[in-house]
Design a protein around this motif. Structure first.
Motif, PDB file in Angstrom:
ATOM      1  N   PRO A 198      13.974  28.020  49.879  1.00 28.65           N
ATOM      2  CA  PRO A 198      12.863  27.102  50.168  1.00 28.65           C
ATOM      3  C   PRO A 198      11.643  27.848  50.687  1.00 28.65           C
ATOM      4  O   PRO A 198      11.765  28.882  51.354  1.00 28.65           O
ATOM      5  N   ASP A 199      10.474  27.320  50.384  1.00 29.61           N
ATOM      6  CA  ASP A 199       9.218  27.915  50.831  1.00 29.61           C
ATOM      7  C   ASP A 199       9.081  27.820  52.341  1.00 29.61           C
ATOM      8  O   ASP A 199       8.564  28.728  52.989  1.00 29.61           O
ATOM      9  N   VAL A 200       9.540  26.696  52.893  1.00 32.56           N
ATOM     10  CA  VAL A 200       9.552  26.480  54.337  1.00 32.56           C
ATOM     11  C   VAL A 200      10.977  26.133  54.729  1.00 32.56           C
ATOM     12  O   VAL A 200      11.668  25.417  53.998  1.00 32.56           O
ATOM     13  N   ALA A 201      11.437  26.648  55.857  1.00 36.02           N
ATOM     14  CA  ALA A 201      12.814  26.416  56.298  1.00 36.02           C
ATOM     15  C   ALA A 201      13.124  24.921  56.386  1.00 36.02           C
ATOM     16  O   ALA A 201      12.272  24.119  56.794  1.00 36.02           O
ATOM     17  N   LEU A 202      14.345  24.558  55.990  1.00 34.74           N
ATOM     18  CA  LEU A 202      14.804  23.173  56.038  1.00 34.74           C
ATOM     19  C   LEU A 202      15.973  23.087  57.003  1.00 34.74           C
ATOM     20  O   LEU A 202      17.144  23.051  56.595  1.00 34.74           O
ATOM     21  N   PRO A 203      15.702  23.069  58.319  1.00 34.38           N
ATOM     22  CA  PRO A 203      16.802  23.077  59.297  1.00 34.38           C
ATOM     23  C   PRO A 203      17.696  21.855  59.144  1.00 34.38           C
ATOM     24  O   PRO A 203      17.225  20.727  58.991  1.00 34.38           O
ATOM     25  N   GLY A 204      18.995  22.114  59.143  1.00 37.24           N
ATOM     26  CA  GLY A 204      19.957  21.026  59.026  1.00 37.24           C
ATOM     27  C   GLY A 204      20.297  20.647  57.608  1.00 37.24           C
ATOM     28  O   GLY A 204      21.156  19.793  57.385  1.00 37.24           O
ATOM     29  N   VAL A 205      19.634  21.263  56.619  1.00 38.00           N
ATOM     30  CA  VAL A 205      19.915  20.973  55.215  1.00 38.00           C
ATOM     31  C   VAL A 205      20.768  22.096  54.637  1.00 38.00           C
ATOM     32  O   VAL A 205      20.399  23.274  54.695  1.00 38.00           O
ATOM     33  N   ASP A 206      21.923  21.744  54.090  1.00 35.20           N
ATOM     34  CA  ASP A 206      22.812  22.708  53.439  1.00 35.20           C
ATOM     35  C   ASP A 206      22.387  22.823  51.984  1.00 35.20           C
ATOM     36  O   ASP A 206      22.681  21.952  51.165  1.00 35.20           O
ATOM     37  N   LEU A 207      21.676  23.901  51.661  1.00 33.14           N
ATOM     38  CA  LEU A 207      21.130  24.095  50.324  1.00 33.14           C
ATOM     39  C   LEU A 207      21.958  25.148  49.592  1.00 33.14           C
ATOM     40  O   LEU A 207      22.168  26.247  50.102  1.00 33.14           O
ATOM     41  N   ARG A 229      20.614  17.699  43.222  1.00 32.39           N
ATOM     42  CA  ARG A 229      21.270  16.448  43.625  1.00 32.39           C
ATOM     43  C   ARG A 229      21.742  16.560  45.074  1.00 32.39           C
ATOM     44  O   ARG A 229      22.086  17.651  45.543  1.00 32.39           O
ATOM     45  N   PHE A 230      21.722  15.441  45.764  1.00 37.29           N
ATOM     46  CA  PHE A 230      22.285  15.370  47.102  1.00 37.29           C
ATOM     47  C   PHE A 230      23.754  14.990  46.990  1.00 37.29           C
ATOM     48  O   PHE A 230      24.109  14.052  46.276  1.00 37.29           O
ATOM     49  N   THR A 231      24.598  15.709  47.686  1.00 33.85           N
ATOM     50  CA  THR A 231      26.043  15.468  47.570  1.00 33.85           C
ATOM     51  C   THR A 231      26.622  14.765  48.789  1.00 33.85           C
ATOM     52  O   THR A 231      27.785  14.391  48.781  1.00 33.85           O
ATOM     53  N   VAL A 232      25.827  14.630  49.831  1.00 31.83           N
ATOM     54  CA  VAL A 232      26.285  13.960  51.043  1.00 31.83           C
ATOM     55  C   VAL A 232      25.285  12.881  51.399  1.00 31.83           C
ATOM     56  O   VAL A 232      24.070  13.102  51.347  1.00 31.83           O
ATOM     57  N   GLU A 233      25.783  11.710  51.754  1.00 35.41           N
ATOM     58  CA  GLU A 233      24.889  10.614  52.129  1.00 35.41           C
ATOM     59  C   GLU A 233      24.029  11.028  53.314  1.00 35.41           C
ATOM     60  O   GLU A 233      24.508  11.640  54.268  1.00 35.41           O
ATOM     61  N   GLY A 234      22.728  10.711  53.221  1.00 30.73           N
ATOM     62  CA  GLY A 234      21.789  11.096  54.275  1.00 30.73           C
ATOM     63  C   GLY A 234      20.900  12.249  53.872  1.00 30.73           C
ATOM     64  O   GLY A 234      19.995  12.618  54.598  1.00 30.73           O
ATOM     65  N   GLY A 235      21.165  12.835  52.685  1.00 27.10           N
ATOM     66  CA  GLY A 235      20.256  13.845  52.150  1.00 27.10           C
ATOM     67  C   GLY A 235      20.261  15.167  52.882  1.00 27.10           C
ATOM     68  O   GLY A 235      19.231  15.810  53.011  1.00 27.10           O
ATOM     69  N   ARG A 236      21.432  15.610  53.388  1.00 26.74           N
ATOM     70  CA  ARG A 236      21.477  16.871  54.126  1.00 26.74           C
ATOM     71  C   ARG A 236      22.304  17.945  53.410  1.00 26.74           C
ATOM     72  O   ARG A 236      22.494  19.027  53.950  1.00 26.74           O
ATOM     73  N   ALA A 237      22.793  17.667  52.217  1.00 23.28           N
ATOM     74  CA  ALA A 237      23.482  18.673  51.407  1.00 23.28           C
ATOM     75  C   ALA A 237      22.880  18.617  50.011  1.00 23.28           C
ATOM     76  O   ALA A 237      23.083  17.657  49.271  1.00 23.28           O
ATOM     77  N   LEU A 238      22.125  19.644  49.661  1.00 21.20           N
ATOM     78  CA  LEU A 238      21.367  19.661  48.417  1.00 21.20           C
ATOM     79  C   LEU A 238      21.891  20.782  47.521  1.00 21.20           C
ATOM     80  O   LEU A 238      21.913  21.947  47.920  1.00 21.20           O
ATOM     81  N   VAL A 239      22.315  20.407  46.310  1.00 24.98           N
ATOM     82  CA  VAL A 239      22.876  21.352  45.364  1.00 24.98           C
ATOM     83  C   VAL A 239      21.983  21.411  44.123  1.00 24.98           C
ATOM     84  O   VAL A 239      21.583  20.366  43.596  1.00 24.98           O
ATOM     85  N   PHE A 240      21.677  22.626  43.672  1.00 20.36           N
ATOM     86  CA  PHE A 240      20.939  22.815  42.432  1.00 20.36           C
ATOM     87  C   PHE A 240      21.928  23.219  41.343  1.00 20.36           C
ATOM     88  O   PHE A 240      22.503  24.307  41.395  1.00 20.36           O
ATOM     89  N   GLY A 241      22.145  22.310  40.385  1.00 24.72           N
ATOM     90  CA  GLY A 241      23.031  22.590  39.274  1.00 24.72           C
ATOM     91  C   GLY A 241      22.251  22.717  37.982  1.00 24.72           C
ATOM     92  O   GLY A 241      21.027  22.638  37.957  1.00 24.72           O
TER      93      GLY A 241
END
Length: 478
Positions: A198-207, A229-241
């Motif tokens: 990420p261009d700017v840190a995303l604290p608390g987001v599992d990317l 896609r977000f894999t966990v409800e609440g938008g804190r786990a983001l996976v690029f497939g």
């Protein structure tokens, strides 16, 4: 706040319904032929072409039909903003230091209240934080408190429009918006994998990245194969497939990942940390203290915002501006209803018909917004006769030169001779603005297409525009 009467009263200007019975020239043969080739029926097209010093249009076809204008609706919001707010209007973002400051440490909360500034890019966020540091703050012991009460909005789904919730054009409005709500990530091939940074840190987001490197030779449409896609409800786990061509090297991708206040939080904290600052507490929503703010950070002036808004058809900027009109006209908090009333009031004051106007968000990102070609022509002519015409026209894309028209009509004599706002949705293609003919005289131009083949209308647009620029110059104007 009372409206600022920037535009002069236009006595008797273009009364509502003036086009319904106007005899006009036949539609040009080349234009009709291009419509036929594209499979677009003439009854699904509205056209009004009028010389700006003439009392009646030269061409008027389906002028009173209520059609979807797509992003051409931004002309309405822009006109109302210049009329109501004035060209020098600036949004403000206010900060409170809710505690004592000693040796660079704020011993309490940092409170931020947004008032809808849509121009707060990363660069301007840095300037805001620099102004905060100039007041002696480098560390915040308390919380970051965000006051978002300036807008009161219904629950909005960024994917409701077209099922693309991560697309930047679907970013939602908000009183605190940073960098057009765009989170930018860098894709970097690394051996057999692709890193996503990420261009700017995303604290608390599992990317994480599950991208598969491919050996495709080309890079056209490289982002189409990426599936965040977000894999966990609440938008804190983001996976690029998906798939990514190794030949593309490093690329950047900007997405609308979070609601505006969350993006603001990430960017504010990320930039603050990059410059050595700390915020110890959590981010919470709350109200501002009763005291005066320690800092009022002003935006770019409205005229500069309108250039970015119109030339690049920025939906979020327009939606924030639309809501701002409601707050300024009728007091905060802003609501869509107040905003629509403010726009209608502004148009009515300037003699522009609102009889066919349906306005939802002022940006044209809507299936229900409607406007007639006749009313758009009234607006273009009212702007032309105002003292702010230069500001209004210069914000529009120039054919074959910049903005959304940079690659349109290249090789045509139109290049550099027309300022036009574009509008494109599924089943909608629209153009409206000003054309300078071969004699140096200006014409207002409106063409709206609502049909399943609307995207094939570019040849017809070009044929009509070139006719206006050349042949219409010698025509007899009523």
């Amino acid at each position: 706040m009372p409206s600022r009467r920037v535009f002069p009263l236009l006595i008797g200007l273009l009364l509502a319904g003036a086009f319904s019975s106007v005899p006009a020239a036949e539609l040009p043969e080349g234009f009709v032929a291009a419509l036929d080739t594209a499979g677009i029926p003439r009854e699904r097209v509205a056209v009004v072409v009028q010389k700006l010093d003439a009392e009646q249009p030269l061409l008027s076809h389906n002028a009173e039909a209520a059609l979807n204008p797509a992003s051409v609706m931004k002309l309405v919001t822009s006109f109302a903003a210049l009329d109501q707010l004035g060209p020098g209007y600036r949004w403000t973002t206010e900060l409170w230091l809710d505690g004592p400051v000693a040796h660079g440490v704020l011993g309490g909360d940092l409170v931020v209240k947004g008032r809808g500034d849509p121009t707060l890019t990363l660069e301007r966020m840095w300037l805001l934080q620099r102004a905060l540091r100039a007041r002696g703050v480098s560390q915040v012991r308390g919380r970051l408190v965000l006051d978002t009460g300036y807008f009161v909005l219904p629950e909005l789904d960024p994917g409701a429009f077209d099922g693309e919730p991560l697309a930047l054009y679907n970013a939602l409005p908000g009183p605190l918006v940073a960098n057009f709500n765009a989170i930018t990530v860098h894709l970097r091939p690394n051996g057999e994998t692709v890193r996503v940074v990420p261009d700017v840190a995303l604290p608390g987001v599992d990317l994480s990245s599950e991208l598969v490197l491919s050996d495709e030779a080309g890079c056209d449409g490289w982002s189409d194969g990426i599936e965040p896609r977000f894999t966990v409800e609440g938008g804190r786990a983001l996976v690029f497939g998906g798939r990514y061509a190794a030949a593309c090297g490093e690329r950047s991708l900007s997405l609308n990942l979070f609601e505006p206040a969350t993006t603001f939080d990430f960017m504010f904290r990320g930039l603050w940390a990059e410059s050595g600052g700390r915020i110890d507490g959590a981010t919470v929503f709350g109200a501002v203290p009763a005291s005066a703010p320690a800092l009022r950070f002003a935006s770019e002036p409205l005229t500069e915002a309108l250039v970015r808004l119109n030339k690049y058809s920025n939906n979020l900027m327009t939606r924030n501006l639309f809501l701002t009109l409601g707050a300024e006209a009728y007091g905060p908090p802003a609501t869509p209803e107040k905003a629509a009333d403010a726009v209608r009031a502004s148009l009515t004051r300037r003699g522009i018909s609102t009889r066919k106007l349906v306005i939802e968000n002022g940006a044209g990102l809507s299936r229900i917004e409607r406007l007639s070609a006749a009313a758009l022509t009234q607006l273009l002519r009212a702007a032309y006769r105002s003292p702010l015409f230069a500001e209004f026209e210069s914000a529009l894309p120039i054919v074959a030169i910049d903005g959304t028209l940079k690659r349109r009509f290249n090789g045509s004599p139109l290049a550099g001779n027309a300022h036009l706002k574009t509008g494109t949705l599924r089943d909608v293609s629209a153009l409206a603005g000003y054309v300078v003919d071969v004699r140096g005289e200006r014409w207002s131009f409106v063409m709206l297409v609502n049909h399943a083949q609307a995207r094939r209308s570019e040849a017809a647009q070009r044929a009509l525009l070139e006719w206006v620029q050349s042949d219409a110059a010698g025509a007899v104007v009523p």
